[in-house]
Design an enzyme around this catalytic site. Structure first.
Site, PDB file in Angstrom:
ATOM      1  N   GLY A 160       0.873  -1.273  -0.060  1.00 50.99           N
ATOM      2  CA  GLY A 160       0.085   0.356  -0.555  1.00 50.99           C
ATOM      3  C   GLY A 160       0.827   1.515  -0.334  1.00 50.99           C
ATOM      4  N   CYS A 161       0.192   2.460  -0.260  1.00 52.41           N
ATOM      5  CA  CYS A 161       1.072   3.106  -0.252  1.00 52.41           C
ATOM      6  C   CYS A 161       1.529   4.066   1.031  1.00 52.41           C
ATOM      7  CB  CYS A 161      -0.017   4.518  -0.625  1.00 52.41           C
ATOM      8  SG  CYS A 161      -2.018   4.602   0.275  1.00 52.41           S
TER       9      CYS A 161
END
Length: 353
Positions: A160-161
């Site tokens: 994920g970011c």
């Protein structure tokens, strides 16, 4: 130049899918063959992404059947999934099964959370529902590109970011044994990280001019950060993470703090980070504090660090839609096809977003 490689994108009109399309429009090798949307099949792509009308003036969203036809007819193809978690795994499984029966071998980079965990049980503990394709988990590796030199699986799950920023900041120090494995992180993300559909607490008009935390010490991406850090360093680290919603659209800024295990000053700390990322074209270690505007809309990550009184602080800024999602996925897909990792990704940040 060799023949183009067809690319299929899952995820319809989402922001990450839009960023993938932007990157594909600049890629010399991958060519968009289908972008699948379950809710908008047949609709013009430019209606969802007006800024991409110049690149895709005639393109329309495809059905699952049309996407499957591409994957079953091309000897090799690039499949990017920006579908939501809980949806992506079943779609990928169905499309890969059809391709296998047709004798083709597409490569997959999944940007959802569905293949980030090594076991179905680990996934279910975080997302509270069964994994839709547990037999496929062994075909995926989850890592940021900078932390894995050699890939041994046919497909990749991109972290994920927030996870990407946290891992870029923490892995060099954990690998070098210079910090204790109790890591404290505060992070701020832009409103595009919440997705395209506005909801209470994430809609940009509510965030504008404001700053607030959410899911403190309970963010669901922390287990994947711990797992990726362990795989990259061999260290079982504990991450205490407090995320915040920021008053901007694109970008992530994280600040990591940990106790030093041995004496280290600021120049030595920055030198350690620079040496670790010496061969990483998208990671830049600077003496100045990283700024979101310097990386927003680009695939670059800016790191800086200080050490004082037995404590280190590492700051990292990335773009959540690019380096934290679509851009990192493109890095992986380039590598899966033996292309230079930086292909279509070297454009600098605009600077005045």
């Amino acid at each position: 130049m060799s023949a183009s490689i067809p690319a299929v994108v899952l995820g319809g009109s989402g922001y990450v899918a839009g960023e993938l399309l932007r990157l594909l429009s600049m890629h010399p090798q991958f060519e968009l063959a289908a972008i699948m949307s379950g809710s908008q099949p047949g609709e013009p792509l430019a209606r969802a992404f007006p800024h991409l009308a110049c690149a895709y003036p005639q393109a329309r969203f495809a059905t699952q059947e049309q996407a499957q036809k591409v994957l079953c007819s091309a000897p090799q193809a690039a499949l990017f999934s920006a579908a939501p978690h809980g949806v992506s795994a079943a779609l990928i499984d169905t499309l890969l099964t059809a391709a296998e029966l047709a004798g083709t071998a597409p490569r997959v980079v999944d940007i959802s959370a569905d293949f980030r965990y090594a076991s179905a049980d680990a996934y279910a503990r975080v997302y509270a529902h069964p994994h839709a394709a547990p037999a496929r988990l062994g075909q995926f590796t989850c890592a940021v590109p900078e932390h894995l030199a050699r890939l041994v699986t046919p497909h990749v799950a991109h972290p994920g970011c927030f996870a990407t920023a946290m891992l870029l900041a923490s892995v060099p120090l954990l690998a070098g044994g210079v910090i204790a494995p109790e890591v404290f992180v505060s992070g701020v993300t832009g409103s595009s990280g919440a997705g395209r559909k506005p909801i209470e607490g994430t809609h940009h008009p509510l965030r504008h001019g404001d700053l607030y935390s959410y899911s403190p010490l309970a963010h669901r991406h922390v287990p994947e950060v711990s797992a990726c850090a362990l795989a990259a360093t061999g260290v079982e680290a504990q991450f205490a993470f407090v995320p915040h919603s920021g008053p901007f659209a694109r970008g992530i800024h994280v600040t990591l703090q940990a106790a030093l295990r041995r004496p280290l000053d600021t120049p030595q700390l920055r030198s350690l980070l620079a040496a670790f990322y010496a061969d990483a074209p998208f990671v830049q270690v600077t003496s100045a504090a990283p700024r979101v505007k310097d990386v927003a809309c680009s695939n670059y990550a800016h790191l800086s660090a200080v050490a004082a009184r037995g404590t280190v602080a590492v700051m990292c800024a990335i773009d959540n839609l690019s380096k934290g999602a679509a851009g990192g996925a493109m890095q992986w897909m380039n590598r899966l096809f033996g292309l230079p990792e930086s292909t279509a990704l070297t454009a600098p940040a605009p600077g005045w977003t």
